[in-house]
Motif scaffolding. Structure first.
Motif, PDB file in Angstrom:
ATOM      1  N   ASP A 129       0.808  -1.213   0.000  1.00  0.00           N
ATOM      2  CA  ASP A 129       0.000   0.000   0.000  1.00  0.00           C
ATOM      3  C   ASP A 129       0.841   1.264   0.000  1.00  0.00           C
ATOM      4  N   GLY A 130       2.224   1.162   0.176  1.00  0.00           N
ATOM      5  CA  GLY A 130       3.125   2.323   0.163  1.00  0.00           C
ATOM      6  C   GLY A 130       2.998   3.228   1.362  1.00  0.00           C
ATOM      7  N   GLU A 131       2.314   2.827   2.404  1.00  0.00           N
ATOM      8  CA  GLU A 131       2.097   3.686   3.575  1.00  0.00           C
ATOM      9  C   GLU A 131       3.185   3.420   4.604  1.00  0.00           C
ATOM     10  N   ILE A 132       3.656   4.525   5.238  1.00  0.00           N
ATOM     11  CA  ILE A 132       4.628   4.393   6.337  1.00  0.00           C
ATOM     12  C   ILE A 132       4.023   5.017   7.566  1.00  0.00           C
ATOM     13  N   GLN A 133       4.480   4.552   8.690  1.00  0.00           N
ATOM     14  CA  GLN A 133       3.973   5.057   9.954  1.00  0.00           C
ATOM     15  C   GLN A 133       4.741   6.316  10.350  1.00  0.00           C
ATOM     16  N   ASP A 134       4.102   7.089  11.233  1.00  0.00           N
ATOM     17  CA  ASP A 134       4.737   8.322  11.725  1.00  0.00           C
ATOM     18  C   ASP A 134       6.022   7.959  12.461  1.00  0.00           C
ATOM     19  N   GLY A 135       7.041   8.653  12.140  1.00  0.00           N
ATOM     20  CA  GLY A 135       8.332   8.389  12.759  1.00  0.00           C
ATOM     21  C   GLY A 135       9.232   7.528  11.915  1.00  0.00           C
ATOM     22  N   GLU A 136       8.679   6.952  10.815  1.00  0.00           N
ATOM     23  CA  GLU A 136       9.483   6.092   9.957  1.00  0.00           C
ATOM     24  C   GLU A 136      10.108   6.863   8.789  1.00  0.00           C
ATOM     25  N   GLN A 137       9.877   8.184   8.716  1.00  0.00           N
ATOM     26  CA  GLN A 137      10.460   8.965   7.641  1.00  0.00           C
ATOM     27  C   GLN A 137      11.992   8.964   7.783  1.00  0.00           C
ATOM     28  N   THR A 138      12.648   8.970   6.687  1.00  0.00           N
ATOM     29  CA  THR A 138      14.129   9.024   6.681  1.00  0.00           C
ATOM     30  C   THR A 138      14.586  10.383   6.163  1.00  0.00           C
ATOM     31  N   ALA A 139      15.779  10.844   6.632  1.00  0.00           N
ATOM     32  CA  ALA A 139      16.327  12.145   6.224  1.00  0.00           C
ATOM     33  C   ALA A 139      16.744  12.095   4.770  1.00  0.00           C
ATOM     34  N   GLN A 140      16.199  13.025   3.977  1.00  0.00           N
ATOM     35  CA  GLN A 140      16.525  13.138   2.560  1.00  0.00           C
ATOM     36  C   GLN A 140      17.484  14.300   2.271  1.00  0.00           C
ATOM     37  N   SER A 141      17.594  15.234   3.249  1.00  0.00           N
ATOM     38  CA  SER A 141      18.445  16.425   3.072  1.00  0.00           C
ATOM     39  C   SER A 141      18.657  17.091   4.425  1.00  0.00           C
ATOM     40  N   LEU A 142      19.479  18.190   4.403  1.00  0.00           N
ATOM     41  CA  LEU A 142      19.693  19.034   5.590  1.00  0.00           C
ATOM     42  C   LEU A 142      19.101  20.401   5.309  1.00  0.00           C
ATOM     43  N   MET A 143      18.469  21.007   6.313  1.00  0.00           N
ATOM     44  CA  MET A 143      17.832  22.312   6.131  1.00  0.00           C
ATOM     45  C   MET A 143      18.431  23.314   7.107  1.00  0.00           C
ATOM     46  N   CYS A 144      18.710  24.519   6.591  1.00  0.00           N
ATOM     47  CA  CYS A 144      19.153  25.618   7.457  1.00  0.00           C
ATOM     48  C   CYS A 144      17.927  26.199   8.121  1.00  0.00           C
ATOM     49  N   ASP A 145      17.879  26.150   9.450  1.00  0.00           N
ATOM     50  CA  ASP A 145      16.727  26.650  10.173  1.00  0.00           C
ATOM     51  C   ASP A 145      16.626  28.168  10.119  1.00  0.00           C
ATOM     52  N   GLU A 146      17.710  28.836   9.731  1.00  0.00           N
ATOM     53  CA  GLU A 146      17.696  30.298   9.738  1.00  0.00           C
ATOM     54  C   GLU A 146      17.236  30.879   8.406  1.00  0.00           C
ATOM     55  N   CYS A 147      17.559  30.183   7.291  1.00  0.00           N
ATOM     56  CA  CYS A 147      17.119  30.692   5.978  1.00  0.00           C
ATOM     57  C   CYS A 147      16.278  29.687   5.197  1.00  0.00           C
ATOM     58  N   GLN A 148      16.036  28.501   5.769  1.00  0.00           N
ATOM     59  CA  GLN A 148      15.169  27.479   5.198  1.00  0.00           C
ATOM     60  C   GLN A 148      15.717  26.896   3.896  1.00  0.00           C
TER      61      GLN A 148
END
Length: 302
Positions: free
Chosen positions: A55-74
């Motif tokens: 069904d392609g569904e994942i549970q909350d918390g099972e997401q994996t990091a795809q990138s890094l984000m700067c919290d100051e400039c997004q």
């Protein structure tokens, strides 16, 4: 844009970080070992196995990091190296993992980005050349200004030295003129002094000859004629001489008594030539005996 940001652009286009060398753009065409350009590593399976593939569904918390984000400039970054370069450039320090995957660029987008990057690099080179030319112009202006200032300073120094030399030469000439004038004055003074001495000697010789002639005439007259009178001129130490006619038989004491009222203080009588001073022993002798007839010049000596 700096070289670091250009590097980020290339990495963002999908080029491997260890192959992005701006000095050698030809290396960009070769992907890193085990990776595909703008895609996943070559050894990774095309389809990920999942227990919930049906069904392609994942549970909350099972997401994996795809990138890094700067919290100051997004902004999103593919890996820690890109985030680190961003932090160095901007000073941002707050980063977090993001499940948002950075969409791979298409070949057309990559080519467009690469062309744009090359254009920016060319513009940077052109701008750097213009800046270098402007800096060279400014340096040349500074060199010329400095050279002119040095030349002006040298000319002013030479002018001052020339003025000093002229003043020194003028002072030397003035001192030489004064020295010559002083020498000339001294020569004139010496000439006048010598002339005065010659004139005095001339007058003395003339007077001496006159006295000799008078004495000689008196002796000749006495030898040829018997005189009964003696005309005497007595010169005082100061004032006019005393002239008086005495008898040839009068003594020298008579002459002394006649002159005494006209002279202040004690004195003696003497002939001028030949020089003879009369003392007390001659006071009783007659003028004839003393050779003062018919005339003679006596001097009263104080």
């Amino acid at each position: 844009m700096s070289s670091a940001s250009d590097h980020d652009v290339l990495v963002g286009m999908g080029f491997p970080a260890d192959k992005v060398l701006l000095a050698h753009p030809g290396d960009l065409d070769e992907p890193a070992e085990g990776e595909t350009l703008g895609g996943e590593p070559s050894g990774k399976p095309a389809e990920a196995s999942s227990s919930k593939e049906d069904d392609g569904e994942i549970q909350d918390g099972e997401q994996t990091a795809q990138s890094l984000m700067c919290d100051e400039c997004q902004k999103l970054f593919r890996d820690a190296s890109a985030a680190e370069r961003h932090a160095t450039k901007t000073g941002h320090v707050q980063f977090s993992e993001s499940t948002t995957a950075i969409k791979p660029l298409t070949e057309e987008e990559k080519a467009e980005k690469l062309a744009e990057l090359k254009q920016r690099l060319a513009e940077k080179r052109e701008l750097r050349l213009l800046q270098e030319k402007e800096e060279e112009k400014n340096r040349e202006k500074i060199r010329r200004k400095t050279g002119k200032e040095l030349t002006d300073a040298r000319e002013k120094l030479e002018e001052r030295e020339m003025q000093k030399a002229l003043l020194a030469k003028k002072k030397e000439k003035e001192e030489e003129r004064l020295a010559k004038a002083k020498i000339k004055e001294q020569i004139e003074a010496d000439k006048k002094e010598r002339a005065a001495k010659r004139e005095a000697a001339k007058q003395a010789n003339l007077q001496h000859r006159q006295e000799e002639e008078a004495a000689e005439a008196a002796r000749v007259a006495q030898a040829s004629k018997e005189y009964t009178e003696a005309r005497l001129q007595i010169r005082r130490p100061d004032g006019q001489p005393i002239t008086h006619t005495f008898q040839s038989t009068d003594t020298l004491q008579v002459v002394y008594d006649h002159v005494t009222p006209h002279i202040i203080g004690p004195f003696q009588l003497a002939t001028t030539f030949p020089r003879r001073i009369f003392g007390n022993s001659e006071m009783g002798k007659t003028l004839k005996e003393l050779g003062l007839v018919p005339s003679a010049v006596l001097v009263a000596i104080s």
